[in-house]
Design a protein around this motif. Structure first.
Motif, PDB file in Angstrom:
ATOM      1  N   ALA A   1      -3.866  -1.023  -4.871  1.00  0.00           N
ATOM      2  CA  ALA A   1      -3.552  -1.524  -3.533  1.00  0.00           C
ATOM      3  C   ALA A   1      -4.530  -2.619  -3.122  1.00  0.00           C
ATOM      4  CB  ALA A   1      -3.585  -0.377  -2.524  1.00  0.00           C
TER       5      ALA A   1
ATOM      6  N   VAL B   1       0.840  -1.201   0.000  1.00  0.00           N
ATOM      7  CA  VAL B   1       0.000   0.000   0.000  1.00  0.00           C
ATOM      8  C   VAL B   1       0.872   1.246   0.000  1.00  0.00           C
ATOM      9  CG1 VAL B   1      -1.645   1.355   1.348  1.00  0.00           C
ATOM     10  CG2 VAL B   1      -1.995  -1.113   1.073  1.00  0.00           C
TER      11      VAL B   1
ATOM     12  N   ARG C   1       2.560   1.688  -3.380  1.00  0.00           N
ATOM     13  CA  ARG C   1       1.670   2.167  -4.445  1.00  0.00           C
ATOM     14  C   ARG C   1       1.311   3.632  -4.245  1.00  0.00           C
ATOM     15  NH1 ARG C   1       0.257   3.978  -7.975  1.00  0.00           N
ATOM     16  NH2 ARG C   1      -1.243   3.462  -9.611  1.00  0.00           N
TER      17      ARG C   1
END
Length: 284
Positions: A127, A111, A114
Motif C-alpha cells: 500500500a 489501500v 490491498r
C-alpha cells in the motif's frame, strides 16, 4: 597504422561509447516519432492528448510494477490504473481541487484493495508503494492536465514538452562532447556539469522562443523557464536513477527502443510539470 596507435584508437572509442550510451539513430527516430504523435494529439482538440497521457502514465505504472517485483513489492495495479484515469480526466475538466480529491480517492481505493486482497507479503508495504506510485505518476501528470485546461493550454503543454526535450538533447550533446566533471557519480555516472550547462542553454533558447512567439509574453518568462526546467528535470532524472540503482536496473522497461521504457522518458517531466504549471499560472 602502428599497433600502438591502433590500440589507442580502440581505447578512445571504448571510452567514448559509454558517454553516448544508446543507439543514437534509433533513439533519434523514436524521439522524433514521439514528438510528432504528441504534436498531432494537441493539434485539433486537447482530448486526444488527455487520452495519450493516460495511456503513457498507465504504461509507466505497469513498468514500475514490474520493476518493484524484483524486491517482492506488488503494486495494486488495477486500482492505480482506474485512479489514473480519474485523476487525469477530472484534473482537466474540474481543476486543482479535483486533482487533489481524485488522488486521495485513489490512495484510499488502493489501500482498501490491498487489504482485502490479503495475499503475499504484508499489505502495508504494498500500500505504501502504491501511494508512492500514485503520487509519482498520475498526481504529477495531473499538473499537465491543469496546464492543458488553461487559456492557450495546448501551446503551454507543447512548450512544456519542448523544454523537456531541450533539456535532454542539450544535456546529451554537451555531455558527449564536453563532459568531464561528473554531476552525481554515485547515482548517474554519465551525467556531467557540462551536460547540465548544455541543458540550460538549449532550454533557455526554447523557452524564450516559446514565450515570445507562442504565448506573446516577455522573453524574461522564457529565461525563467529555461532555468526552472533543467533544474527540476535533473532532480527528477536523478531520482529515477536512484530507484533504478536500488533495483539494479539499467532501464525501467524496453517499450521505447533507444530510450528504455516509458518511465525513462517521463522521469524528468514528472517533477517539472507542477513547477512549470505554477509558474505559468502566476506569470503568463
Amino acid at each position: 597504422m602502428p599497433a600502438s596507435d591502433d590500440a589507442g584508437a580502440t581505447g578512445a572509442l571504448a571510452r567514448k561509447k559509454p558517454r553516448a550510451g544508446r543507439n543514437l539513430p534509433v533513439a533519434v527516430a523514436v524521439g522524433v516519432g514521439l514528438l510528432l504523435v504528441v504534436g498531432a494529439s494537441l493539434f485539433f482538440r486537447p482530448e486526444p492528448f488527455v487520452l495519450l497521457a493516460t495511456c503513457a502514465v498507465g504504461a509507466a505504472l505497469w513498468e514500475l510494477s514490474q520493476a518493484l517485483r524484483r524486491r517482492g513489492i506488488n503494486l495494486p495495479l488495477l486500482p492505480l490504473l482506474v485512479g489514473t484515469v480519474g485523476i487525469l480526466v477530472s484534473s482537466y475538466y474540474s481543476g486543482p481541487e479535483a486533482l487533489f480529491v481524485s488522488f486521495m480517492l485513489t490512495v484510499a481505493g488502493l489501500v482498501v484493495w490491498r487489504v482485502i486482497d490479503g495475499s503475499g507479503v504484508p499489505a502495508v508495504r504494498d500500500a505504501a508503494a502504491g501511494t508512492f506510485a500514485a503520487a509519482y505518476l498520475p498526481f504529477m501528470a495531473g499538473f499537465v492536465m491543469l496546464m492543458l485546461a488553461q487559456e492557450d493550454g495546448r501551446i503551454k503543454v507543447l512548450l512544456f514538452i519542448l523544454l523537456a526535450v531541450a533539456n535532454d538533447v542539450g544535456g546529451y550533446v554537451a555531455g558527449v562532447f564536453f563532459g568531464r566533471h561528473p554531476l552525481a557519480p554515485t547515482v548517474s555516472p554519465k551525467k556531467s556539469w557540462e551536460g547540465l550547462a548544455g541543458s540550460f542553454v538549449l532550454a533557455t533558447a526554447v523557452g524564450v522562443v516559446g514565450a515570445v512567439y507562442g504565448l506573446g509574453a516577455s522573453p524574461l518568462l522564457g529565461l525563467a523557464l529555461g532555468v526552472i526546467a533543467p533544474l527540476t528535470a535533473t532532480v527528477g532524472d536523478l531520482a529515477e536513477s536512484m530507484i533504478k540503482r536500488d533495483l539494479e536496473l539499467k532501464d525501467m522497461g524496453s517499450l521505447l527502443p533507444g530510450h528504455g521504457g516509458i518511465l525513462d522518458r517521463l522521469d524528468s517531466m514528472l517533477l517539472t510539470a507542477p513547477f512549470v504549471y505554477l509558474f505559468l499560472s502566476a506569470v503568463a
